[in-house]
Design an enzyme around this catalytic site. Structure first.
Site, short mmCIF file in Angstrom:
data_model
loop_
_atom_site.label_atom_id
_atom_site.label_comp_id
_atom_site.label_asym_id
_atom_site.label_seq_id
_atom_site.Cartn_x
_atom_site.Cartn_y
_atom_site.Cartn_z
N ARG A 100 1.84 -35.73 8.28
CA ARG A 100 2.05 -36.99 7.77
C ARG A 100 0.32 -37.55 8.55
O ARG A 100 0.71 -38.04 9.94
CB ARG A 100 2.61 -37.58 6.73
CG ARG A 100 2.14 -39.08 6.44
CD ARG A 100 1.63 -38.90 4.71
NE ARG A 100 1.13 -39.72 4.57
CZ ARG A 100 0.72 -39.72 2.97
NH1 ARG A 100 -0.38 -38.69 2.65
NH2 ARG A 100 0.60 -41.03 2.25
N THR A 379 -4.82 -33.47 -3.56
CA THR A 379 -4.81 -32.85 -2.75
C THR A 379 -4.30 -31.45 -3.19
O THR A 379 -5.20 -31.60 -4.01
CB THR A 379 -3.37 -33.75 -2.84
OG1 THR A 379 -3.53 -35.16 -2.45
CG2 THR A 379 -2.15 -33.00 -2.41
N SER A 451 3.89 -39.50 -1.45
CA SER A 451 4.25 -39.22 -2.70
C SER A 451 4.06 -37.50 -2.90
O SER A 451 5.14 -36.78 -4.18
CB SER A 451 3.87 -39.18 -3.96
OG SER A 451 3.55 -40.86 -4.28
O1 DON Z 1 0.07 -39.05 0.08
C1 DON Z 1 -0.35 -39.31 -1.45
O2 DON Z 1 0.80 -38.95 -2.18
C2 DON Z 1 -0.88 -38.92 -1.95
N1 DON Z 1 -1.75 -38.94 -0.64
C3 DON Z 1 -1.80 -38.23 -2.45
C4 DON Z 1 -2.80 -37.32 -2.57
C5 DON Z 1 -3.46 -37.10 -4.35
O3 DON Z 1 -2.71 -36.69 -4.49
C6 DON Z 1 -4.70 -37.33 -4.82
N2 DON Z 1 -4.66 -38.53 -5.39
N3 DON Z 1 -4.77 -39.40 -5.45
#
Ligand code: DON
Length: 570
Positions: A100, A379, A451
């Site tokens: 991360r 993502t 998430s």
């Molecule tokens: O890490 C996360 O939970 C978010 N940055 C993931 C982003 C994502 O899936 C696209 N939509 N918001």
């Protein structure tokens, strides 16, 4: 800027005259005897599969798949972002890698706020200050050092070749390019890569060549992690930061380390659940919801019936409240009650508060007019199983579609806008689902709560299902529903992924239904229980694999909600 990718939701192959869409979703999974990759881009799945056919491990294949996605799926595949890898070997050994992004050393709790305490110009999501220190290259490198069989250089090479030769783009990149044409003055370094020329956007079917990215990938191929965090790439990145008013320094890059963490584990109706611990909230919330649901006879209530949807919602409401209250980066939050949150006893207590036909209320009436913040699906997740039965579940991201939309000049890769995942206004939780709780406030070198929920479901120590999805806070609920669809409703992995989904996240107190696939009477009965509904077009792009224990046959499925997704096996 929000890019709403057009929904490709067909049970048949989608054909077009001017470009080769490979979208392959549908109700029938791809079958293979040896190995499988399911990802959001066919070139990435095929490259990962080919690595395994050459003797590579699931981790080798994930390195290749991830680098190819960084070329072919620039909305989410990346080297300028971060993510999580969950690993389980055929003999039951499991671990995770946390790559991360981190807040830069110069970050502060209130760095996005004006004098009135409001967020300045959406600066936690937009612009150079929204960029977190990238983790992807360090994470892939660390996982490869432990579980790789083939040489690192050979695993990066396929991505370099695709970046140099180019590949035909899908309507999704056309959409970005069209938007960029209107915004090229704001994003000049990005326009140099993603426009055909100064006056013309790329069209579906055009070939996208990325020479600067190929050169960066060559440095990573030759020097490993140092090819990104040190030397020329680091220089290009930090010079660019200085020129643009960013705060990421050489020291931030030098200090960045991926971590190997123990997975968070639970069980559901005799299956083992292996998932991502904090700084992702994914595994914890998923296990909490599954534990609550285990006490209900879901299969008897019927797949996606109003009654089952009610129970799913109530589990979601409770677990997402705990997510907001307790979860953040473990390096900065020593006392997170993970054991309690994932225990069967706690779930039994929560279950007591669920009425069979009546919605609970998330919070005070203040929150009743809330509407959900849009969560882009961008993502990306991929699932892999190798010929020995070792499995990788990997989700990584730039945060929003194309992240910050800023390409590092001369280095050819997009930067994330992951800083937006921190709680930006200390103490402020509001009707739109903005959370201000302490565990996820900004601190230098802290990782923002995620998430992302790369998950492996196992039986007697052997992986049987590998699953994950994009979609911001919706991710955990998408993964939950695919698992429940397979275990409780006996759907095959493709049907489980294709089924329409819902999302509730505690606040705002409203349930998002995908607008395709739920009957009006189901929605009516559900609303009569006291739930509020909001319709949205798509939720996630799940990429999954199921391994049949008896026959050993492997079934792969790529969500038809993606343009170019494919499960490729042999
Ligand atoms: O890490 C996360 O939970 C978010 N940055 C993931 C982003 C994502 O899936 C696209 N939509 N918001």
């Amino acid at each position: 800027m929000l890019l709403y990718p057009r929904l490709v939701f067909s049970f048949f192959l989608v054909l077009s005259v001017n470009f080769p869409i490979i979208a392959q979703g549908g109700r029938i999974p791809v079958r293979a005897e040896n190995a499988m990759v399911s990802s959001s881009h066919y070139l990435a799945s095929e490259a990962g599969r080919d690595i395994m056919a050459r003797g590579g491990s699931a981790v080798d294949a994930s390195v290749t798949t991830a680098f190819v996605l960084a070329v072919t799926l620039p909305s989410a595949g990346n080297i300028g972002g971060g993510g999580f890898l969950v690993y389980q070997s055929a003999n039951g050994e499991s671990t995770t890698f946390n790559f991360r992004e981190k807040a830069p050393l110069a970050a502060t709790k209130t760095m996005y706020l004006d004098e009135e305490g409001k967020i300045k110009d959406n600066s936690n999501h937009e612009g150079i200050l929204a960029v977190g220190v990238p983790g992807t290259v360090a994470g892939l490198y660390k996982a490869h050092q432990k579980y790789g069989k083939l040489k690192w250089a050979d695993l990066v090479q396929p991505a370099i070749e695709i970046a140099e030769k180019g590949f035909p783009i899908s309507p999704e990149i056309e959409g970005f390019s069209t938007w960029l044409l209107q915004n090229k003055e704001v994003y000049p370094s990005t326009a140099r890569i993603f426009l055909k020329d100064e006056q013309t956007a790329l069209r579906s079917g055009d070939t996208l060549v990325q020479q600067d990215l190929a050169e960066t990938l060559k440095r990573i191929r030759d020097k490993g992690s140092d090819g990104f965090y040190k030397g020329k790439t680091a220089g290009l990145l930090t010079d660019f930061m200085k020129a643009e008013g960013g705060i990421i320094t050489r020291e931030d890059l030098r200090n960045y380390e991926a971590q190997e963490l123990d997975p968070i584990k639970g069980s559901y109706r005799g299956y083992e659940i292996i998932s991502m611990p904090p700084p992702s909230s994914g595994g914890t919330v998923l296990i909490e919801m599954l534990n609550i649901l285990e006490g209900f006879d879901l299969s008897k209530k019927g797949h996606n019936s109003a009654e089952s949807l009610h129970l799913l919602t109530e589990a979601m409401r409770r677990a997402y409240a705990d997510r907001a209250l307790f979860l953040g980066d473990p390096d900065f939050n020593e006392a997170m009650p993970l054991e309690k949150l994932t225990s069967k006893e706690y779930a039994a207590d929560l279950r007591q508060s669920i009425e069979p036909h009546r919605a609970s209320v998330s919070d005070s009436a203040n929150f009743s007019e809330a509407h959900l913040i849009y969560e882009s699906p961008q993502t990306t997740h991929f699932s892999i199983v190798d010929p020995e039965g070792n499995a990788v579940s990997l989700t990584y991201t730039l945060e929003q579609s194309y992240g910050s939309k800023i390409v590092v000049e001369g280095a050819g890769f997009l930067l994330n806008n992951e800083m937006g995942d921190f709680n930006p206004i200390p103490g402020h939780t509001d009707t739109r689902g903005l959370i201000g709780t302490e565990p996820n406030q900004i601190e230098p070198e802290k990782r923002m709560l995620s998430s992302m929920s790369p998950t492996i479901v196992a039986k007697e120590g052997r992986p049987v299902m590998i699953i994950g999805s994009p979609g911001g806070r919706t991710i955990i609920n998408t993964v939950l529903q695919v698992i429940v669809n397979v275990i409780d409703y006996n759907l095959n992995i493709a049907e489980a992924i294709e089924s329409p989904r819902i999302h509730h996240q505690w606040l705002p107190d409203v349930t998002r239904f995908e607008d395709w696939g739920f009957s009006p009477d189901t929605k009516r009965i559900y609303q009569e229980m006291g739930h509020e509904i909001e319709l949205r077009s798509v939720q996630g792009q799940a990429m999954g694999i199921y391994i049949d224990k008896e026959s050993g046959m492997i079934f792969g499925a790529a969500d038809s909600r993606s343009y170019d997704g494919k499960a490729a096996g042999y």
